[in-house]
Design an enzyme around this catalytic site. Structure first.
Site, PDB file in Angstrom:
ATOM      1  N   HIS A   1       4.962  -9.814  10.874  1.00  0.00           N
ATOM      2  CA  HIS A   1       5.781  -9.659   9.663  1.00  0.00           C
ATOM      3  C   HIS A   1       7.248  -9.896  10.002  1.00  0.00           C
ATOM      4  O   HIS A   1       7.744  -9.391  11.018  1.00  0.00           O
ATOM      5  CB  HIS A   1       5.677  -8.237   9.097  1.00  0.00           C
TER       6      HIS A   1
ATOM      7  N   HIS B   1       0.813  -1.228   0.000  1.00  0.00           N
ATOM      8  CA  HIS B   1       0.000   0.000   0.000  1.00  0.00           C
ATOM      9  C   HIS B   1       0.851   1.286   0.000  1.00  0.00           C
ATOM     10  O   HIS B   1       0.692   2.188   0.812  1.00  0.00           O
ATOM     11  CB  HIS B   1      -1.098   0.008   1.065  1.00  0.00           C
TER      12      HIS B   1
ATOM     13  N   ASP C   1       1.396  -6.301  14.413  1.00  0.00           N
ATOM     14  CA  ASP C   1       2.296  -5.534  13.544  1.00  0.00           C
ATOM     15  C   ASP C   1       3.514  -4.984  14.288  1.00  0.00           C
ATOM     16  O   ASP C   1       4.563  -4.735  13.669  1.00  0.00           O
ATOM     17  CB  ASP C   1       1.542  -4.346  12.934  1.00  0.00           C
TER      18      ASP C   1
ATOM     19  N   HIS D   1      -5.622  -8.275  14.837  1.00  0.00           N
ATOM     20  CA  HIS D   1      -5.642  -7.056  14.027  1.00  0.00           C
ATOM     21  C   HIS D   1      -6.497  -7.305  12.781  1.00  0.00           C
ATOM     22  O   HIS D   1      -6.337  -8.321  12.106  1.00  0.00           O
ATOM     23  CB  HIS D   1      -4.195  -6.733  13.655  1.00  0.00           C
TER      24      HIS D   1
ATOM     25  N   GLU E   1      -6.609  -5.627   9.875  1.00  0.00           N
ATOM     26  CA  GLU E   1      -6.110  -5.289   8.532  1.00  0.00           C
ATOM     27  C   GLU E   1      -5.940  -6.566   7.703  1.00  0.00           C
ATOM     28  O   GLU E   1      -5.537  -7.622   8.195  1.00  0.00           O
ATOM     29  CB  GLU E   1      -4.792  -4.504   8.606  1.00  0.00           C
TER      30      GLU E   1
ATOM     31  N   TYR F   1      10.198   0.071   8.745  1.00  0.00           N
ATOM     32  CA  TYR F   1       8.835  -0.327   9.120  1.00  0.00           C
ATOM     33  C   TYR F   1       8.270   0.634  10.172  1.00  0.00           C
ATOM     34  O   TYR F   1       7.140   1.118  10.071  1.00  0.00           O
ATOM     35  CB  TYR F   1       8.899  -1.760   9.645  1.00  0.00           C
TER      36      TYR F   1
ATOM     37  N   ASP G   1      -4.014  -7.935   5.543  1.00  0.00           N
ATOM     38  CA  ASP G   1      -2.836  -8.804   5.394  1.00  0.00           C
ATOM     39  C   ASP G   1      -2.810  -9.879   6.476  1.00  0.00           C
ATOM     40  O   ASP G   1      -2.095 -10.867   6.350  1.00  0.00           O
ATOM     41  CB  ASP G   1      -1.530  -7.995   5.376  1.00  0.00           C
TER      42      ASP G   1
ATOM     43  N   HIS H   1      -1.203  -0.244  15.185  1.00  0.00           N
ATOM     44  CA  HIS H   1      -1.396   1.051  14.567  1.00  0.00           C
ATOM     45  C   HIS H   1      -2.838   1.295  14.115  1.00  0.00           C
ATOM     46  O   HIS H   1      -3.109   2.313  13.470  1.00  0.00           O
ATOM     47  CB  HIS H   1      -0.445   1.191  13.369  1.00  0.00           C
TER      48      HIS H   1
HETATM   49 FE1  FEO Z   1      -1.651  -3.381  10.005  1.00  0.00          FE
HETATM   50 FE2  FEO Z   1       0.363  -5.915   8.859  1.00  0.00          FE
HETATM   51  O1  FEO Z   1      -1.234  -4.935   9.046  1.00  0.00           O
END
Ligand code: FEO
Length: 393
Positions: free
Chosen positions: A223, A24, A164, A78, A80, A192, A82, A145
């Site tokens: 990640h 993104h 994250d 989370h 999001e 990051y 991903d 976040h």
């Molecule tokens: Fe906030 Fe890795 O997604």
């Protein structure tokens, strides 16, 4: 990815995305991973899933360990996509699993993203889950976040499943911090932080304090690599970044039309180098904004140059400033320069944006008409020298 064991009964079952190069808008030169974790106890829990196209990889690894229909809980740290993109498919495989998420935005977020209509267990600060030998504790970290963000902690394993936080976009066949190049690891961790967590740096001390009460042997983020040899390394790095610690370092960030602003950038850079400052110069047409932001993190001075185009700033400079403002860098001084043809206008507009970003401006804007003369370039060198002198005040 092949399944990886963190400790007895705890596995990483995520996916490696070797070839993603744009996350993104964030350049991911080294790819990324989507980590999910499977805990086998008297009850079985899956923490997070993976980006939707990688669901087969997640499912294959889970099946190597356990029949997915036996999973009792799926914990969504989370919303999001991903990490939640595979959730609808995973819920079909794990038909009896109860879905756990945060009361604050997690439940609403998952419903709105995926239309999930099964009941969820909505957790908050102090909520726990008994798996048998292990008890998991849920610790919301809102706005680190997203508002729904939380981490999950296993005191028996002393593992923090950190979502994250503490992650890096780094695809590698190695899975642990002691198996990778430390310079690469910290470079990616800093990039990051700068591009994802920096706007919320003021919340980091509170979160670190909260987590400081936990005994943590391993940090397992969503990640990149897992911190098992020295988790304090990344916790301390976050504390420093959040505090706005900088080096004696300046960035000269510019774009140019007919090389006049570029010549100014070169002379300003010379002035800074002459005073012993570490400098990096970036032409915005040639450079990636998220790479530059990684350098912004520990830089003291940001010196931004734009030629005037149509009475305003150059579009690439406007794009960079828009990104910079959103990421709210801390503890920076700034200055502006640029060439113009007749009316000018770029420099004042850039300075106004930098002030809005919270940057303390130290010099009147340095502008010149058309092409710089030798004496004007000497003024640029002096401009750089004066900024160098202000960096340590
Ligand atoms: Fe906030 Fe890795 O997604």
């Amino acid at each position: 990815m092949s399944k990886v064991q963190l400790t007895e009964g705890v596995y990483c079952v995520g996916a490696i995305d070797w070839n993603i190069r744009n996350f993104h808008g964030y350049s991911t030169h080294r790819g990324t991973t989507y980590n999910a974790y499977l805990i086998i106890d008297e009850k079985i829990a899956l923490i997070d899933t993976v980006k939707a196209p990688f669901f087969p990889e997640l499912l294959r690894q889970i099946k190597e360990i356990v029949d997915p229909s036996k999973i009792d809980y799926i914990i969504s740290n989370h919303v999001e996509m991903d990490h939640s993109g595979s959730l609808p498919m995973m819920l079909q495989e794990a038909g009896r699993a109860e879905l756990i998420t945060t009361a604050k935005f997690g439940e609403a977020g998952l419903k709105k993203h995926f239309g999930i209509d099964r009941p969820m267990i909505a957790v908050k600060e102090g909520s726990t889950l008994d798996l048998g030998k292990r008890k998991l504790a849920f610790v919301p970290i809102p706005m680190l976040h997203w508002p729904d963000s939380m981490v999950t902690y296993s005191s028996q394993d002393e593992i923090l499943f950190s979502s994250d936080a503490f992650g890096q976009h780094l695809a590698t066949s190695a899975r642990f911090d002691d198996e990778v190049d430390q310079a690469v690891l910290m470079q990616e961790a800093a990039k990051y932080y700068a591009n994802i967590l920096m706007p919320f740096g003021h919340l980091i001390p509170g979160a670190v304090k909260k987590l400081g009460g936990l005994s943590i042997k391993t940090i397992a983020p969503d990640h990149g690599i897992i911190w098992r040899s020295d988790p304090s390394k990344i916790i301390n790095a976050y504390a420093g970044w959040a505090a706005g610690k900088t080096a004696n370092k300046a960035l000269v960030i510019f774009d140019t039309m007919w090389h006049s602003t570029e010549k100014m950038a070169g002379a300003i850079t010379d002035g800074l180098i002459g005073e012993g400052v570490e400098v990096k110069a970036y032409n915005l047409t040639a450079s990636d904004k998220s790479d530059i932001m990684a350098e912004v993190l520990n830089s003291r001075a940001l010196i931004i140059g734009s030629p005037t185009l149509n009475n305003g700033m150059f579009p690439s400079v406007a794009e960079f400033l828009c990104y910079l403002k959103g990421l709210k860098p801390k503890n920076k001084i700034g200055a502006v320069f640029g060439s113009y043809g007749w009316g000018g206008g770029a420099a004042k507009a850039v300075a106004a944006e930098m002030e809005q970003a919270g940057i303390q401006m130290t010099e009147p804007e340095l502008t010149l008409k058309w092409v710089p003369t030798e004496s004007e370039l000497a003024q640029c060198v002096e401009f750089g020298r004066r900024i160098a002198a202000r960096m340590n005040q």
